[in-house]
Design an enzyme around this catalytic site. Structure first.
Site, PDB file in Angstrom:
ATOM      1  N   HIS A  83       1.429  -2.259 -21.970  1.00  0.00           N
ATOM      2  CA  HIS A  83      -0.032  -2.188 -21.952  1.00  0.00           C
ATOM      3  C   HIS A  83      -0.609  -2.007 -20.560  1.00  0.00           C
ATOM      4  CE1 HIS A  83       0.065  -3.194 -26.160  1.00  0.00           C
ATOM      5  NE2 HIS A  83       0.905  -4.157 -25.865  1.00  0.00           N
ATOM      6  N   ARG A 109     -17.322  -2.286 -16.703  1.00  0.00           N
ATOM      7  CA  ARG A 109     -17.140  -2.151 -15.250  1.00  0.00           C
ATOM      8  C   ARG A 109     -16.649  -0.742 -14.958  1.00  0.00           C
ATOM      9  NH1 ARG A 109     -11.547  -1.931 -15.718  1.00  0.00           N
ATOM     10  NH2 ARG A 109     -10.734  -3.375 -17.249  1.00  0.00           N
TER      11      ARG A 109
END
Lengths: 505, 165
Positions: free
Chosen positions: A234, A291
């Site tokens: 991941h 973000r």
């Protein structure tokens, strides 16, 4: 807004400071004791020491950072990515202390920050999501109950998470309880919150993410997608824009969905909606990153935009300067994250001094880094050395350019993943675009292991010169045996001597 | 007079012989090229081009970086090979009570005397061979029963130097 405190370190702090410099905005760097000589400190106009070594003592200490902003007269705080960038409480504190937060409102971070709440919100907004538990699971029994109904495999995810921490794939019931406990511990230590939820695990999906941008006037657009399926555990390794798996029709559809998601949470500023794309072209909302993203440069390359500049303009209250129709993608960009790590040692971070560092350069390349020759890669922070981006008119041209760039790159002092990335870029899986989030672990790592064992791919003279260099520099013992410190200096001293005399061996 | 070494890249083994002017890699001859070293980067002028490679160390392992590719690397000089074979022999266990010279050499120093108790891998004497001092270690725990050589003795390969019990 004339001055911004950058509440971050490393390449992203440098990257934000660069745009600020171009805009005539003064920058204030903060730094831990470990980072006192860092590039991000040198690139800023002013610096404020936070002290401490660990993130908790420095870049995660909210009070220290707000005090630093006040003391230095900063008008705004840019959080970069990681650290406090997705901390709604911090965003709130920043705003309440009279500073401008260069990011989304705390309410949007909150809504998207908890993955379980975000899912509920998305379901309400008709955004497709992967089947999963409604919220964090109370115990293993609840997890097992869901897994039985949805079918194994399932994915355990930290509700507050990101970057693969607190994440576990579980393939059978017997492993679930232990995996849950481990995920909760990881989540607790990484995010201070042990809430973990359970999702159906989609086999062999692509990870596609959409860059969105919203202003304070109700306008929102998408800047196309990024292909981030090349990952291990991941953690993304190679990212691209656009994705070869996304047609113009799908782009419009997934882009519009991302904008819907942003509007559902009252989003402002830069954000990224992550989706899983399955083989039927169906996509599922995964999460929204509230973000700027690590891999934002690939989007900048194909749109020609500076996303940090846009972030600052939006934070100033300006309207987005473009409509969706005006956004055109051109060419292709590939980003490689160069990490100090041992690929064959399970991608463990490799710490040490970048004793030799000669990055590649030339046409169509961009490198975002917080490193410099002689920099120390410490155990305290992420071991990313740099983000290298290659641009080309086509995917093939961009890929060929990246291979050329990796061939040029020279690093000594730490182990890196450059060899592995170059291997991946030359593989049929990458070239065809036919890969998913599991391809690295399923196919490419085993293939790489086999590849590096075939040493005969090097030219015949090379082992000869290695033996000759080993003899001339009298380092046979140093190279092959004994402890670490001494032999490096022996090799170096011999090297200087030889280099100066251009020794003929 | 040639120096020999075995270079292993990945699983591929290369036997290298070199003197001042020539290099042989698995029998293929090259003129000894010019090369220089800065830090761990070697620059070499070969086949009308200049090439560079880096040898990185990771703990006990070496890694070769060349053209953006990385390979595990093992360098073994002839002397290191002899030492390795020697230690394999003495660590064999069955013949463990005898310390033999694994290469021709000169006994430089004897660190034990009859009656001394030694532990496995304690240094027992130093043998100079190929202009290098090599520590010879006890192959097993035991008591020194006989010392059959004295300092400054030249010994042939296979000479029994110590007997332990």
């Amino acid at each position: 807004m004339k001055s911004i405190l950058i509440a971050n370190r490393g390449e992203i702090a440098v990257r934000v400071a660069r745009t600020c410099r171009e805009m005539g905005v003064k920058t204030i760097a903060v730094y831990s004791d470990v980072d006192k000589n860092s590039l991000h400190v040198r690139e800023a106009d002013h610096m404020v020491a936070l002290g401490g070594e660990t993130p908790a003592e420095s870049y995660l200490d909210q009070e220290k950072i707000i005090r630093a902003a006040k003391a230095s007269g900063a008008e705004a705080i840019h959080p970069g990515y990681g650290f406090l960038s997705e901390n709604a409480g911090f965003a709130d504190k920043v705003e309440k202390s009279g500073l401008i937060w260069v990011g989304p409102p705390a309410s949007a971070i909150n809504a998207m920050g908890s993955k379980t709440e975000a899912r509920a919100l998305m379901i309400g907004a008709n955004v497709p999501v992967v089947p999963g538990t409604k919220g964090a699971v109370k115990d293993a029994n609840e997890a097992i109950e869901f897994a039985r109904s949805a079918g194994f495999p399932v994915l355990l995810k930290a509700a507050a998470g990101g970057g693969g921490k607190g994440m576990r794939v579980v393939r059978n019931e017997g492993d679930l309880a232990n995996a849950l406990a481990a995920a909760q511990r990881e989540a607790k230590s990484a995010f201070g919150d042990d809430a973990v939820y359970v999702e159906k695990y989609l086999e062999e999906p692509k990870h596609i993410e959409v860059q969105i941008f919203a202003d304070k006037h109700g306008n929102a657009v998408y800047f196309g997608e990024r292909e981030c399926s090349m990952q291990r555990r991941h953690q993304k390794i190679i990212e691209e824009a656009p994705s070869s798996a996304v047609s113009p029709e799908l782009r419009a559809k997934i882009g519009a969905t991302a904008v819907m998601a942003a509007k559902a949470c009252g989003y402002v500023n830069a954000g990224t909606c992550e989706f899983l794309l399955d083989k039927n072209g169906d996509f599922y909302f995964l999460e929204m990153n509230t973000r700027l993203q690590v891999e934002h440069p690939v989007t900048e390359m194909v749109t020609g935009l500076d996303l940090v500049r846009l972030q600052i303009e939006v934070a100033r209250g300006k309207k987005l300067p473009m409509t969706q129709e005006q956004i055109q993608l051109r060419g292709h960009a590939v980003e490689v994250r160069i990490y100090a790590e041992e690929v064959m040692g399970g991608f463990l971070p490799s710490t040490g001094k970048l004793s030799l560092w000669r990055p590649s350069s030339g046409p169509g390349l961009r490198e975002d880094t917080g490193m410099y020759e002689g920099a120390e890669i410490s155990r305290f922070y992420d071991p990313m050395i740099s983000k290298l981006v290659a641009y080309g008119e086509t995917r093939e041209a961009a890929t060929d350019r990246m291979v050329r760039a990796l061939r040029e790159y020279r690093i000594a002092g730490v182990m890196t993943n450059i060899g592995f990335c170059r291997f991946v870029l030359d593989r049929e899986e990458f070239r065809s675009g036919n890969f998913d989030t599991g391809t690295v672990e399923r196919i490419l790592l085993p293939a790489y292991r086999e590849y590096i064992e075939q040493g005969e791919v090097v030219p015949t003279w090379l082992p000869g010169v290695i033996a000759a260099a080993n003899k001339v520099f009298r380092t046979e013992i140093n190279l092959a045996k004994s402890a670490k410190g001494s032999q490096q200096s022996a090799w170096k001293t011999a090297g200087r001597r030889a280099a100066m005399s251009n020794h003929r061996g | 007079m040639f120096d020999n070494a075995t270079i292993t890249i990945g699983k591929a083994k290369y036997e290298v012989r070199q003197n001042d002017n020539e290099l042989f890699v698995n029998g293929q001859r090259f003129d000894m090229p010019e090369f220089a070293l800065t830090d761990r980067l070697v620059r070499v002028r070969i086949n009308d081009s200049i090439e560079e490679f880096v040898v990185n160390r990771n703990g006990d392992d070496l890694w070769l970086s060349f053209h953006g590719r990385a390979f595990p690397l093992v360098i073994e000089t002839e002397r290191e090979k002899l030492l390795r074979v020697a230690s394999q022999d003495t660590e064999g266990g069955m013949s463990g009570a005898i310390v033999k010279a694994q290469m021709p050499g000169l006994v430089v120093r004897i660190a034990v005397k009859v009656g001394d108790t030694v532990k496995r891998s304690d240094p027992v004497l130093i043998l100079e061979a190929m202009k290098m001092e090599n520590e010879v270690r006890a192959p097993a725990d035991g008591v020194v029963k006989e010392v059959r050589v004295k300092e400054r003795d030249s010994v042939d390969k296979g000479t029994v130097m110590l007997v332990l019990e």
